[in-house]
Design a protein around this motif. Structure first.
Motif, short mmCIF file in Angstrom:
data_model
loop_
_atom_site.label_atom_id
_atom_site.label_comp_id
_atom_site.label_asym_id
_atom_site.label_seq_id
_atom_site.Cartn_x
_atom_site.Cartn_y
_atom_site.Cartn_z
N TYR A 51 -74.06 30.22 7.30
CA TYR A 51 -75.17 31.07 7.40
C TYR A 51 -74.77 32.66 7.16
CZ TYR A 51 -77.42 27.42 10.45
OH TYR A 51 -77.74 26.26 10.57
N PHE A 52 -73.70 32.67 6.57
CA PHE A 52 -73.03 33.96 6.38
C PHE A 52 -73.82 34.63 5.15
CE2 PHE A 52 -68.46 33.20 8.34
CZ PHE A 52 -69.30 32.99 9.51
N GLY A 53 -74.36 35.76 5.29
CA GLY A 53 -75.08 36.47 4.01
C GLY A 53 -76.54 36.09 4.38
N LYS A 54 -77.06 35.42 5.34
CA LYS A 54 -78.47 35.31 5.81
C LYS A 54 -79.05 36.38 6.77
CE LYS A 54 -78.32 30.58 4.17
NZ LYS A 54 -79.08 29.31 4.26
N SER A 55 -80.32 36.37 6.84
CA SER A 55 -81.14 37.41 7.57
C SER A 55 -82.33 36.95 8.39
CB SER A 55 -81.51 38.59 6.58
OG SER A 55 -80.33 38.97 5.89
N ALA A 56 -82.68 37.45 9.55
CA ALA A 56 -83.81 37.15 10.00
C ALA A 56 -84.33 38.47 10.64
CB ALA A 56 -83.82 36.13 11.06
N GLY A 57 -85.53 39.12 10.42
CA GLY A 57 -85.85 40.38 11.14
C GLY A 57 -84.98 41.23 11.15
N ASN A 58 -84.17 42.07 12.18
CA ASN A 58 -83.31 43.08 11.90
C ASN A 58 -81.88 42.49 11.86
OD1 ASN A 58 -85.41 44.76 12.17
ND2 ASN A 58 -85.06 44.89 14.44
N TYR A 59 -81.79 41.19 11.96
CA TYR A 59 -80.39 40.72 11.81
C TYR A 59 -79.97 40.23 10.62
CZ TYR A 59 -80.99 40.47 16.98
OH TYR A 59 -81.24 40.90 18.20
#
Ligand code: PMP
Ligand code: GLU
Length: 402
Positions: free
Chosen positions: A336-344
């Protein structure tokens, strides 16, 4: 005019970190206090209550007047019960004066390292390791030397790795089996390999933390202290928190070479004067009673482990281990490192824990605190319904990361 107050806390505090397990459990409580339905898989604490017969023994002890100081290393009755327990369960043979009872296995460990270490002495710690190991070593002015094994090694360190970590300053080797945080269990053969290496260095003592002994799904618990070449140099630590669901009683103990036991007794005599009298009476009763309730808890943990493995393995991106003991699962989450969702944006395991806690209301602990920055720890000491719900929430919030 009064002088202004100047507070300089000791440098010791700068050297150590706050306990990540305890911190995360508090954050989960805080979030729950704000009205969120939080599932906390953060703290390593059985969700079962202490078995009734142990509670009854404590009540009786109070009525019988066990309300005074006990000998610093513990009531003779309890130490005798511990000597017998070590013989019965572990084939370890100690005299009464080699046993020291403390306020939790945590204090047993603190005693040992305060007794053993001079500034700069090194402690080889099999990693992933329990959060407090490195910090206790640092409080005692020692230097933690973690030796890491990843999921591809089932998180178990090889004898060759141990040998490579040993230096002229190495004073001790420290590990837990069953392991917190991975749940891995070292076999007799694996321990023989490590013992063989240590036996070649006469200044190195082994501290074997066996607090999860009774939560072992392999059917066999191996104690490194039974191996002849290191028998005289092994301190075996155990306690009541996990196997008897007695975390709040604060009772742990060690069986140690006599000079170490004496040193711990001396330290403890200045710090705490020993553990609670009526608690010790109940603890003696726990060891001498049928272990049925303990085995029932182990079976429940095994069912939950299987459920968690099944549920978590369905989540793409989680690399799930198969723990053989304790009540933790320790997935590698680096996908999951390097991934995003919304502000995260998830840079590391800390970010992932924050994201899952804030968005999914599931609390787990970053692997960084256990020396494993690619992983997170989930404690499955929770009801099956809570575990199912936690796995659903995890799947949902992790599925949003892209
Ligand atoms: N060792 C390990 C590996 C643990 O997980 C714990 C849990 N707190 C302890 C020692 C200390 O246990 P306690 O102080 O509650 O006896
Ligand atoms: N040993 C447990 C854990 O790892 C209890 C909390 C603590 O003392 O760290 O979560």
């Amino acid at each position: 005019m009064n002088a202004k107050t100047l507070l300089h806390l000791s440098q010791r505090l700068d050297r150590m970190e706050e306990s990540a397990t305890i911190k995360m459990a508090q954050m989960a409580r805080d979030l729950a206090a704000q009205g969120h339905e939080v599932i906390s898989l953060s703290l390593g604490e059985p969700d079962f209550d202490t078995p009734d017969h142990i509670k009854e023994a404590a009540k009786k002890a109070l009525d019988d007047g066990y309300t005074k100081y006990t000998p610093v290393p513990g009531l003779v009755e309890l130490r005798k019960a511990i000597v017998e327990k070590f013989k019965r369960d572990n084939d370890l043979h100690f005299d009464l004066n080699q046993i020291v009872v403390s306020n939790g296995a945590k204090q047993s460990l603190a005693n040992v390292f305060l007794a053993l270490l001079d500034p700069g002495d090194e402690v080889v710690i099999l990693s992933p390791y329990w959060v407090s190991y490195s910090e206790i070593v640092k409080i005692a002015e020692g230097v933690p030397v973690p030796v890491y094994a990843g999921i591809e090694q089932d998180y178990k360190v090889s004898p060759e790795q141990v040998e490579a970590a040993i230096s002229g300053r190495t004073k001790a080797l420290l590990f837990s089996s069953p392991c917190n945080p991975t749940g891995s269990v070292y076999t007799q053969d694996e321990l023989e390999g490590i013992a063989e290496v240590v036996s070649r260095f006469s200044q190195i003592h082994i501290i074997a933390d066996e607090i999860y002994e009774y939560i072992n799904f392999t059917g066999r618990h191996a104690s490194i202290g039974t191996i002849d070449s290191v028998r005289e140099r092994t301190v075996t630590v155990n306690g009541f928190s996990k196997g008897f669901a007695m975390t709040g009683w604060r009772l742990g103990y060690m069986g140690a070479p006599l000079p170490i036991a004496r040193a711990c007794n001396k330290i403890q005599g200045q710090f705490t004067s020993g553990a609670t009298a009526f608690g010790q009476k109940a603890a003696a009763h726990a060891l001498q009673s049928d272990l049925g309730p303990t085995h029932a808890m182990r079976k429940a943990f095994l069912r939950r482990r299987d459920l968690m493995i099944e549920q978590l393995s369905r989540i793409p991106g989680l690399k799930v281990n198969k723990p053989m003991g304790a009540f933790y699962i320790f997935p590698d989450v680096s996908a999951y490192f390097g991934k995003s969702a919304g502000n995260y944006t998830i840079q590391n395991a800390d970010d992932l824990c924050t994201y899952v806690r804030q968005e999914g209301h599931v609390a787990m602990v970053t692997g960084r605190a256990f020396g494993a920055p690619d992983c997170v720890r989930l404690s499955y000491a929770a009801s099956e319904a809570q575990l199912m719900e936690a796995a659903d929430r995890l799947a949902r919030v992790l599925g949003r990361l892209g």
